[in-house]
Design a protein around this motif. Structure first.
Motif, PDB file in Angstrom:
ATOM      1  N   LEU A  90      -2.360  -3.405  -8.926  1.00  0.00           N
ATOM      2  CA  LEU A  90      -3.202  -2.030  -8.550  1.00  0.00           C
ATOM      3  C   LEU A  90      -2.591  -0.559  -9.341  1.00  0.00           C
ATOM      4  N   GLY A 101       1.132  -1.135  -0.161  1.00  0.00           N
ATOM      5  CA  GLY A 101      -0.215   0.104  -0.080  1.00  0.00           C
ATOM      6  C   GLY A 101       1.457   1.509  -0.177  1.00  0.00           C
ATOM      7  N   VAL A 121       2.824   1.669  -3.560  1.00  0.00           N
ATOM      8  CA  VAL A 121       0.876   2.084  -4.783  1.00  0.00           C
ATOM      9  C   VAL A 121       0.958   3.693  -4.358  1.00  0.00           C
ATOM     10  N   THR A 155      -5.790  -0.173  -1.091  1.00  0.00           N
ATOM     11  CA  THR A 155      -5.460  -0.989  -2.394  1.00  0.00           C
ATOM     12  C   THR A 155      -5.964  -2.733  -1.548  1.00  0.00           C
TER      13      THR A 155
END
Length: 254
Positions: A90, A26, A29, A144
């Protein structure tokens, strides 16, 4: 809110926690989506964003070397490669949910801070703030994971209205829209807050802080078993799992 004893372990005892692959993914990203807006609009493409993932992972390792432990037992790099691929997927999915070519965020990873009349200080970091030509504000948060079922969505919306409360106190106006972007499931969920929502969250914050103050003075931090306990690093010292918490480090009133 989730577990008073976990709050104690993290904030007062400061017990160490192992980094997790999900949380670190997470963070990775988020870093890519933040830095993508450094590029000119025409260059904000999915291939460009995916190509940023390995470099951002290297930057993250430089700032937090302990994250290397995640893949210490992966000498061939196969698990790391799969993990980076999941992060790339993602990032790529985000392009199906929003168009960065048409976005020019006013703020990214914005640290906000304010103080209530009670003296309680509120702080947070907002993933993205968009401001329309008319001046209306949209607060955006990337998740995420997958969008939770409605009965489990309160925690995410509490976070968003918390941000709205801080922004209203700083800017003098209630944000027009709150937006949660769930990259794990491809959902975008929005809510338009009103002043009553902000007052309700402020009352809850004051009640939470009073509960924290009482627990700090008495040492009475009670565990709360939930479906998330299976991912907790502190089961060995949690009474819910037969453990004994460390000696309370603060003076407790008799």
């Amino acid at each position: 809110m989730r577990c008073p004893l976990l709050y104690r372990f993290r904030v007062i005892d400061r017990l160490p926690e192992k980094p997790s692959e999900a949380a670190t993914r997470g963070t990775l990203v988020h870093a890519v989506l933040e830095r993508l807006f450094d590029d000119p609009a025409a260059e904000r493409t999915a291939p460009r964003a995916k190509a940023m993932v390995p470099g951002q992972w290297d930057r993250l390792l430089e700032s937090r070397p302990e994250l290397g432990e995640l893949f210490g037992d992966d000498p061939g790099g196969e698990r790391l490669g799969r993990w980076l691929g999941e992060a790339e997927a993602l990032v790529e999915r985000w392009f199906t949910l929003e168009d960065p070519v048409r976005l020019e965020p006013a703020e990214r990873e914005l640290f906000v801070e304010t103080e209530l009349e009670s003296g309680l200080r509120l702080r947070g970091v907002i993933d993205r703030v968009d401001v329309a030509p008319t001046g209306e504000v949209r607060i955006v948060d990337y998740k995420t994971g997958k969008a939770p079922r409605p009965e489990y969505a309160d925690e995410a919306w509490f976070q968003m209205v918390f941000y709205a409360l801080v922004v209203r106190r700083l800017k003098g106006a209630v944000p027009r829209r709150l937006q949660l972007v769930y990259l794990g499931s491809g959902d975008v969920i929005t809510y338009d807050p009103v002043e009553a929502d902000l007052r309700r969250v402020e009352r809850k914050l004051l009640a939470l802080w009073e509960a924290i103050r009482r627990a700090t003075e008495t040492g009475d931090w009670r565990p709360r078993r939930t479906r998330l306990c299976g991912w907790c690093d502190h089961q060995a010292v949690c009474p819910e799992f037969g453990g004994t918490p460390p000696v309370y480090p603060l003076l407790v009133e008799p």
